[in-house]
Design a protein around this motif. Sequence first.
Motif, PDB file in Angstrom:
ATOM      1  N   ALA A 133      -0.053   4.242   3.335  1.00  0.00           N
ATOM      2  CA  ALA A 133      -1.236   4.971   2.604  1.00  0.00           C
ATOM      3  C   ALA A 133      -1.341   4.330   1.368  1.00  0.00           C
ATOM      4  CB  ALA A 133      -0.775   6.520   2.243  1.00  0.00           C
ATOM      5  N   ALA A 134      -0.170   4.066   0.422  1.00  0.00           N
ATOM      6  CA  ALA A 134      -0.535   3.227  -0.748  1.00  0.00           C
ATOM      7  C   ALA A 134      -1.246   1.881  -0.714  1.00  0.00           C
ATOM      8  CB  ALA A 134       0.861   3.048  -1.579  1.00  0.00           C
ATOM      9  N   LEU A 135      -0.835   1.209   0.199  1.00  0.00           N
ATOM     10  CA  LEU A 135      -1.058  -0.230   0.713  1.00  0.00           C
ATOM     11  C   LEU A 135      -2.661  -0.188   1.108  1.00  0.00           C
ATOM     12  CD1 LEU A 135       1.621  -2.258   2.536  1.00  0.00           C
ATOM     13  CD2 LEU A 135       0.389  -2.915   0.567  1.00  0.00           C
ATOM     14  N   ALA A 136      -2.983   0.819   2.061  1.00  0.00           N
ATOM     15  CA  ALA A 136      -4.225   1.103   2.306  1.00  0.00           C
ATOM     16  C   ALA A 136      -5.161   1.312   1.266  1.00  0.00           C
ATOM     17  CB  ALA A 136      -4.244   2.104   3.468  1.00  0.00           C
ATOM     18  N   LEU A 137      -4.582   2.297   0.376  1.00  0.00           N
ATOM     19  CA  LEU A 137      -5.510   2.485  -1.008  1.00  0.00           C
ATOM     20  C   LEU A 137      -5.866   1.071  -1.428  1.00  0.00           C
ATOM     21  CD1 LEU A 137      -3.956   5.925  -1.833  1.00  0.00           C
ATOM     22  CD2 LEU A 137      -6.453   5.575  -1.125  1.00  0.00           C
ATOM     23  N   MET A 138      -4.804   0.348  -1.751  1.00  0.00           N
ATOM     24  CA  MET A 138      -5.022  -0.846  -2.665  1.00  0.00           C
ATOM     25  C   MET A 138      -5.979  -1.686  -1.813  1.00  0.00           C
ATOM     26  SD  MET A 138      -0.940  -1.825  -3.689  1.00  0.00           S
ATOM     27  CE  MET A 138       0.032  -0.824  -4.447  1.00  0.00           C
ATOM     28  N   THR A 139      -5.823  -1.782  -0.516  1.00  0.00           N
ATOM     29  CA  THR A 139      -6.772  -2.599   0.149  1.00  0.00           C
ATOM     30  C   THR A 139      -8.446  -2.316   0.282  1.00  0.00           C
ATOM     31  OG1 THR A 139      -6.203  -1.810   2.308  1.00  0.00           O
ATOM     32  CG2 THR A 139      -4.886  -3.850   1.546  1.00  0.00           C
ATOM     33  N   THR A 140      -8.356  -1.013  -0.127  1.00  0.00           N
ATOM     34  CA  THR A 140      -9.798  -0.326  -0.022  1.00  0.00           C
ATOM     35  C   THR A 140     -10.126  -0.277  -1.384  1.00  0.00           C
ATOM     36  OG1 THR A 140      -8.912   1.905   0.163  1.00  0.00           O
ATOM     37  CG2 THR A 140      -9.624   0.815   1.968  1.00  0.00           C
ATOM     38  N   MET A 141      -9.241   0.070  -2.394  1.00  0.00           N
ATOM     39  CA  MET A 141      -9.982   0.153  -4.068  1.00  0.00           C
ATOM     40  C   MET A 141     -10.009  -1.318  -4.474  1.00  0.00           C
ATOM     41  SD  MET A 141      -7.766   3.230  -5.268  1.00  0.00           S
ATOM     42  CE  MET A 141      -8.726   3.256  -6.703  1.00  0.00           C
ATOM     43  N   PRO A 143     -11.303  -5.191  -3.846  1.00  0.00           N
ATOM     44  CA  PRO A 143     -11.987  -5.648  -2.902  1.00  0.00           C
ATOM     45  C   PRO A 143     -11.156  -7.219  -2.333  1.00  0.00           C
ATOM     46  CG  PRO A 143     -12.930  -6.144  -5.129  1.00  0.00           C
ATOM     47  CD  PRO A 143     -11.916  -4.891  -5.196  1.00  0.00           C
ATOM     48  N   GLU A 144     -11.435  -7.552  -1.195  1.00  0.00           N
ATOM     49  CA  GLU A 144     -10.985  -8.908  -0.600  1.00  0.00           C
ATOM     50  C   GLU A 144     -11.097  -9.971  -1.556  1.00  0.00           C
ATOM     51  OE1 GLU A 144     -10.596 -11.340   3.568  1.00  0.00           O
ATOM     52  OE2 GLU A 144     -11.389  -9.114   3.413  1.00  0.00           O
ATOM     53  N   GLY A 145      -9.973 -10.792  -1.909  1.00  0.00           N
ATOM     54  CA  GLY A 145     -10.288 -11.789  -2.937  1.00  0.00           C
ATOM     55  C   GLY A 145      -9.019 -11.874  -3.917  1.00  0.00           C
ATOM     56  N   PRO A 146      -9.563 -12.542  -5.036  1.00  0.00           N
ATOM     57  CA  PRO A 146      -8.388 -12.656  -6.099  1.00  0.00           C
ATOM     58  C   PRO A 146      -7.890 -11.244  -6.628  1.00  0.00           C
ATOM     59  CG  PRO A 146     -10.057 -14.229  -6.445  1.00  0.00           C
ATOM     60  CD  PRO A 146     -10.653 -13.202  -5.246  1.00  0.00           C
TER      61      PRO A 146
END
Length: 482
Positions: A133-141, A143-146
């Motif tokens: 859940a924490a990783l998913a929150l990181m990947t949605t909060m 944006p993809e990229g740097p």
Amino acid sequence: MIPTDSTVSSPDSAAAERFSTTQTVALAVLLTANFTLAVDFSILTVALPPIGRELGVDGAGLQWIVTVFAVCAASFTLFFGRVADLFGRKRVFLAGIVLLGLASLAGGLATTPAVLLAARAGQGIATAMVTPAALALMTTMFPEGPTRSRALGLNGALMAAGFTTGAILGGMITGSVSWRWAFLLNVAIAAVALAAGVFVLREPSRTSRPRLDAVGAFTVTAALVALVLGIDSAGRDGWAHPRTWGALVIAVVLVVVFLLVERRSADPLVAPAMLRRKSIAWGNLAGLLAFATETSLVFVLTLYLQEILGFDPLTAGLILGLLGIGTVLGGLIAPRVIGRIGARTAIVLSLSAQAAVTFPLAFVSPHGSWVVPLLILTFLGGVANLVAIVGYVVTATADVPADQQGLATGLVTMSQQVGIALGTPVMAAVVAAFAAAGLLRGVQAAIAVNAAIALATAIAIAVALRLPRRRRRDRADVVSVP
């Protein structure tokens, strides 16, 4: 800042790479939770003898204090990753934090082995809830990229530091106060994370909510339980023991059943199309083997430092602590490396470097003159390993729809936990196979096999993983690491 290709940094792009205040606080909450859970994997290792004496637990029972945590953490990760997709990552994260606090309180106050084991099971399930859940929150909060790469790099650095320093922290806590504080400190951390997380964590709204694939969830969870139990049995009883191969056969059968169920399910737990994506399949394989090689190397080097060179546990832990420092540095530089050369190339080169600095350790001798080279080589290996780990997380979560990020990060988390559980029994089996010629020969052989696995993984990723053209342009992003 590093401009590459034809892309030149602009003030707007540089500003976009910086975290907002809300993102900074949210990331601090997520990183604190993941670091705490990583520490929980190993913090009780050196505390097992005092626990056994105080609660009246024998040697076989003490092993289950470690095993029950690993079984629950690895087996339920994929299930809770999907639950997070369906019912909300924030909800699952906060529920896991509450469970972590309650289980840790029970463990800290335990007066019987049954209560302590139940508390460790609760911590393992909390890990299976919180980490994906924490990783998913990181990947949605983020944006993809740097920006996302920086967040994932910090996460990888702290989690690796937790895995490698947990035993040291456990020894310090047990020696200075009591092993119970290894549990009770989690209660305070959980309370702070819960209070802050309620206000700062964000996730995109969902327009639809598919049904949970209950049959698929049951079969894959049972398969992972059997797999982890089989791996754990291999480490204690050997690979030829009926308990070991029996559990592994059951795991294979259940995986086949799971794949058949997923093909026929209207709302599968893991869509077959997702597993056919090379970035997910090969990315997670790279991550599994990256975790398996480095964590098992710690086990082998611990044997060398204590059983051959004669260092006490705390001194051996401090020597290997330099590896932990290397992993933190690797997590910090990984976003810059990935921004310059791309995630796939970063995985290949870093695993190759890990193999290159690990192989010389296969020539260790029974003399203390090897301590300084060991410090240098393990530090460099830790740096390389974390670059590979961040690269695999970026690869396995990029271009995944927002409503499937919980599942993608569940796969990522499952890979790392199975890798941790798998590596040590494999290296222990290699040590045992060559130990007839002496423990030193077994240690040397295990290190050589460890380096060979890292190199073989790098070659396989170089040959099999080809990322889409759009993904390759990520290297044109300008990465600025504070």
